[in-house]
Design an enzyme around this catalytic site. Structure first.
Site, short mmCIF file in Angstrom:
data_model
loop_
_atom_site.label_atom_id
_atom_site.label_comp_id
_atom_site.label_asym_id
_atom_site.label_seq_id
_atom_site.Cartn_x
_atom_site.Cartn_y
_atom_site.Cartn_z
N HIS A 1 43.05 -7.80 11.73
CA HIS A 1 41.99 -8.10 10.76
C HIS A 1 41.30 -9.45 10.97
CE1 HIS A 1 45.17 -10.40 8.73
NE2 HIS A 1 44.21 -10.96 7.99
N ASP A 2 41.98 -10.44 11.47
CA ASP A 2 41.39 -11.78 11.63
C ASP A 2 41.00 -12.11 13.06
OD1 ASP A 2 41.26 -12.64 9.01
OD2 ASP A 2 43.16 -13.73 9.06
N LYS B 1 38.25 -14.58 14.08
CA LYS B 1 38.36 -16.03 13.95
C LYS B 1 38.36 -16.71 15.32
CE LYS B 1 40.32 -16.42 9.37
NZ LYS B 1 41.49 -16.81 8.55
N HIS C 1 33.80 -14.10 10.47
CA HIS C 1 34.85 -13.53 11.31
C HIS C 1 35.02 -12.01 11.18
CE1 HIS C 1 37.64 -14.06 7.85
NE2 HIS C 1 38.35 -13.10 8.44
N HIS D 1 37.75 -6.33 5.18
CA HIS D 1 38.89 -6.89 4.46
C HIS D 1 38.54 -8.04 3.52
CE1 HIS D 1 38.99 -9.61 7.98
NE2 HIS D 1 39.64 -10.45 7.20
N HIS D 2 37.30 -8.53 3.55
CA HIS D 2 36.87 -9.56 2.59
C HIS D 2 35.83 -9.04 1.60
CE1 HIS D 2 39.18 -13.00 3.80
NE2 HIS D 2 38.86 -12.80 5.07
N ASP E 1 46.62 -9.39 2.67
CA ASP E 1 46.05 -10.63 3.21
C ASP E 1 46.05 -11.72 2.14
OD1 ASP E 1 44.66 -12.34 5.03
OD2 ASP E 1 42.72 -11.56 4.38
#
Length: 156
Positions: free
Chosen positions: A46-47, A50, A75, A100-101, A129
């Protein structure tokens, strides 16, 4: 994920914990094994976007400016573009990376999705998360639980 963790020590273990928590939630919900695997993969990745975020901003020890926050919040789209060619056969995992955000009220990023328009799998990963973020030490604050819980395992 080692590439991301090499860039940002504060993410060390974060993606694995998110994958663990999200998969545990999915199992508790009695989702099918393929969906559980998709959620685990999406949690792990998911990240990844970044990698495209400035190290100076990632390591900043105080509150981000609005511009810095917007930069960090790029990201999900960066990760979506990086992984798109690789995850063609796992669109659910790709949806997790991108969404996811997102927030149920539509005020999330990057697409302002609302409620049920947010992929179900992404909603599960976002809970995992948020939990891990709150219970882990961050550059700008200590763990909200008073200590780092990375080594603790909960049954689910």
């Amino acid at each position: 994920m080692e590439a991301l963790e090499a860039k940002d020590a504060y993410t060390r273990g974060h993606s694995r914990r998110v994958a663990f928590y999200a998969s545990a939630i999915a199992r508790r919900l009695a989702l099918d094994p393929e969906t559980i695997d998709t959620i685990g993969l999406g949690g792990e990745l998911h990240d990844i976007g970044k990698i495209g975020v400035s190290e100076e901003v990632l390591h900043k020890g105080k509150k981000l400016t609005d511009a810095e926050y917007r930069h960090v919040m790029e990201h999900p789209v960066i990760g979506y573009h990086i992984l798109g060619p690789l995850l063609r056969d796992v669109p659910g995992a790709l949806g997790i990376v991108r969404s996811h955000h997102e927030r149920l009220d539509g005020k999330g990023l990057p697409d302002g999705l609302k409620g049920d328009t947010i992929p179900f799998e992404a909603r599960i990963v976002s809970v995992a998360d948020a939990f891990d973020a709150m219970t882990s030490v961050r550059p700008y604050r200590p763990s909200l639980s008073g200590g780092r819980r990375a080594g603790r395992v909960w049954s689910a």
